[in-house]
Design a protein around this motif. Structure first.
Motif, PDB file in Angstrom:
ATOM      1  N   PRO A  79      25.830 -24.176 111.977  1.00 32.18           N
ATOM      2  CA  PRO A  79      25.996 -22.751 111.648  1.00 32.18           C
ATOM      3  C   PRO A  79      24.702 -21.946 111.755  1.00 32.18           C
ATOM      4  O   PRO A  79      24.725 -20.790 112.180  1.00 32.18           O
ATOM      5  CB  PRO A  79      26.486 -22.789 110.197  1.00 32.18           C
ATOM      6  N   LEU A 109      24.388 -21.458 115.559  1.00 30.64           N
ATOM      7  CA  LEU A 109      25.489 -20.680 116.161  1.00 30.64           C
ATOM      8  C   LEU A 109      25.468 -19.216 115.730  1.00 30.64           C
ATOM      9  O   LEU A 109      25.706 -18.328 116.535  1.00 30.64           O
ATOM     10  CB  LEU A 109      26.840 -21.279 115.743  1.00 30.64           C
ATOM     11  N   PHE A 110      25.186 -18.972 114.444  1.00 35.35           N
ATOM     12  CA  PHE A 110      25.326 -17.613 113.916  1.00 35.35           C
ATOM     13  C   PHE A 110      23.974 -16.947 113.703  1.00 35.35           C
ATOM     14  O   PHE A 110      23.862 -15.976 112.959  1.00 35.35           O
ATOM     15  CB  PHE A 110      26.133 -17.627 112.617  1.00 35.35           C
ATOM     16  N   LYS A 111      22.946 -17.476 114.346  1.00 33.27           N
ATOM     17  CA  LYS A 111      21.602 -16.927 114.181  1.00 33.27           C
ATOM     18  C   LYS A 111      21.538 -15.496 114.712  1.00 33.27           C
ATOM     19  O   LYS A 111      21.886 -15.237 115.856  1.00 33.27           O
ATOM     20  CB  LYS A 111      20.598 -17.814 114.923  1.00 33.27           C
ATOM     21  N   LEU A 144      28.412 -10.987 111.639  1.00 32.11           N
ATOM     22  CA  LEU A 144      29.828 -11.379 111.657  1.00 32.11           C
ATOM     23  C   LEU A 144      30.687 -10.213 111.177  1.00 32.11           C
ATOM     24  O   LEU A 144      30.221  -9.337 110.454  1.00 32.11           O
ATOM     25  CB  LEU A 144      30.035 -12.604 110.758  1.00 32.11           C
ATOM     26  N   PHE A 192      35.253  -8.725 107.399  1.00 34.36           N
ATOM     27  CA  PHE A 192      36.233  -9.542 106.702  1.00 34.36           C
ATOM     28  C   PHE A 192      35.733 -10.997 106.599  1.00 34.36           C
ATOM     29  O   PHE A 192      35.864 -11.636 105.563  1.00 34.36           O
ATOM     30  CB  PHE A 192      37.585  -9.486 107.422  1.00 34.36           C
ATOM     31  N   GLN A 252      32.559 -11.939 106.686  1.00 36.12           N
ATOM     32  CA  GLN A 252      31.456 -11.951 105.718  1.00 36.12           C
ATOM     33  C   GLN A 252      31.988 -12.011 104.291  1.00 36.12           C
ATOM     34  O   GLN A 252      31.434 -12.703 103.440  1.00 36.12           O
ATOM     35  CB  GLN A 252      30.598 -10.697 105.881  1.00 36.12           C
ATOM     36  N   GLY A 253      33.059 -11.267 104.045  1.00 34.84           N
ATOM     37  CA  GLY A 253      33.686 -11.284 102.721  1.00 34.84           C
ATOM     38  C   GLY A 253      34.153 -12.686 102.354  1.00 34.84           C
ATOM     39  O   GLY A 253      33.920 -13.163 101.242  1.00 34.84           O
ATOM     40  N   ILE A 254      34.794 -13.349 103.316  1.00 28.42           N
ATOM     41  CA  ILE A 254      35.285 -14.713 103.077  1.00 28.42           C
ATOM     42  C   ILE A 254      34.107 -15.651 102.788  1.00 28.42           C
ATOM     43  O   ILE A 254      34.146 -16.443 101.851  1.00 28.42           O
ATOM     44  CB  ILE A 254      36.091 -15.218 104.295  1.00 28.42           C
ATOM     45  N   LEU A 255      33.045 -15.516 103.591  1.00 24.21           N
ATOM     46  CA  LEU A 255      31.893 -16.405 103.402  1.00 24.21           C
ATOM     47  C   LEU A 255      31.221 -16.177 102.048  1.00 24.21           C
ATOM     48  O   LEU A 255      30.687 -17.105 101.449  1.00 24.21           O
ATOM     49  CB  LEU A 255      30.882 -16.217 104.537  1.00 24.21           C
ATOM     50  N   LYS A 256      31.275 -14.934 101.549  1.00 22.15           N
ATOM     51  CA  LYS A 256      30.726 -14.673 100.209  1.00 22.15           C
ATOM     52  C   LYS A 256      31.598 -15.329  99.139  1.00 22.15           C
ATOM     53  O   LYS A 256      31.124 -15.653  98.058  1.00 22.15           O
ATOM     54  CB  LYS A 256      30.633 -13.163  99.958  1.00 22.15           C
TER      55      LYS A 256
END
Lengths: 241, 101
Positions: free
Chosen positions: B23, B26-28, B32, B35, B37-41
């Protein structure tokens, strides 16, 4: 000015070490037992310490021992390890959002130390996460894990039975200690944790999913459902409905 | 050291490190969608719920042992104890319990 620049990151390392002490306490009995079990499984002390040094993942290491005892092949053991540890992908993705570092190499190295425990401690931190903080947090946890694995194999004996049993609660108690302060502040956190706990309990008790997948699926379902409900609620509020 | 075990450890190292690392690569530097970002929080709190239950109930064959440990931890944390106190307090309560029963 120069002093300030040097002083701040090292302060973060110290904070990380302090936050890691409960992990170190919790890892000690598990690593001691791992060392002991590795010995009874027939691993040498070198192999035992090497595994803790390189893999640094409690559940997977325990499972590898029981699979070795059953005479399972290496490929299957490695595959099982992968499935058990796939949840860390989710944890790293989540942590990446609140961990700031321009230096990509730092994250690449410190990613090695993402466990359920180091992730949980870092993820509920109120401030942003820094590489210095992660370094302190991971070092103290890792040291406890590796050293206690070696000691467990070396002395080949457990802690006194009563203490061993009581200490098995340590990491769970730590998770509770990390979760409750946020639950008190936000009802959303209560729902997130309760929903994931219910899903995981159902998956585990009904044997629908293996432990590795159960945690991933329960976490994702809960995180998505709560986020979706919240977005529906705010949309309906937004349109005045 | 037997090479059989060493190869197993090397394999386990790779499949453990890769999911931890990917991650960050990949997400460097990628933003995102909101929605996501909300899930990841939400993930940390959901993870904690799943890490605690049902595991804490099965730390001992005696289910009361786990229930008592959970109750002690939740109570201590609810009263505002810091994490180390919650950990040591739960261990102490269970030590007394296993000493008595």
């Amino acid at each position: 000015m120069a002093e300030l620049a040097v002083g701040k990151p090292s302060g973060e390392v110290r904070k990380g070490v302090q936050a890691g002490i409960s992990i170190a306490i919790g890892y000690a009995p598990i690593a001691l037992t791992f060392g002991l079990l590795a010995k009874t499984t027939g691993l040498t002390i070198g192999e035992t310490v090497l595994m803790s040094l390189l893999v640094f993942a409690g559940a997977a290491q325990y499972i590898s021992l029981s699979l070795l005892t059953l005479g399972t092949g290496i490929f299957e053991i490695v595959l099982t390890t992968f499935i058990v540890n796939i949840r860390h992908f989710l944890m790293s993705t989540s942590l990446n959002e609140k961990w700031e570092d321009e230096q990509a190499a730092n994250k690449v190295i410190l990613a090695f130390g993402i466990t359920d425990e180091t992730f949980s401690v870092a993820a509920v931190r109120e401030e942003k996460v820094t590489s210095g903080y992660m370094l302190g947090l991971i070092s103290v946890s890792y040291a406890s894990w590796v050293i206690c694995s070696g000691i467990g194999h070396l002395i080949g004996a457990n802690l006194p039975q009563t203490l061993q049993e009581s200490m098995s609660v340590a990491l769970y108690a730590m998770f509770v200690g990390l979760l409750v302060p946020s639950m008190k502040k936000s009802l959303k956190v209560v729902f997130l944790a309760a929903l994931a706990a219910c899903f995981n309990t159902i998956f585990t008790l009904t044997n629908t999913l293996s432990t590795g997948w159960a945690i991933v699926v329960a976490t994702l379902l809960s995180a998505v459902i709560v986020e979706w409900i919240e977005s529906v609620k705010s949309r309906s509020r937004g349109t005045g409905a | 050291m037997s090479s059989h075990i060493v190869w197993m450890i090397v394999g386990m190292t790779a499949v453990t490190y890769i999911p931890r690392l990917l991650p960050f690569v990949l997400f460097k530097g990628k933003e995102l969608p909101g929605f996501v970002q909300g899930i990841l929080k939400n993930v940390p709190y959901a993870t904690l719920g799943a890490l605690i239950f049902p595991g804490i109930l099965f730390i001992n064959e005696d289910i009361w042992f786990g229930l008592l440990g959970a109750a002690a931890a939740f109570l201590a944390a609810f009263l505002g104890a810091n994490v180390i106190v919650v950990v040591l307090g739960s261990i102490a309560v269970l030590s007394v319990y296993s000493f008595l029963f």
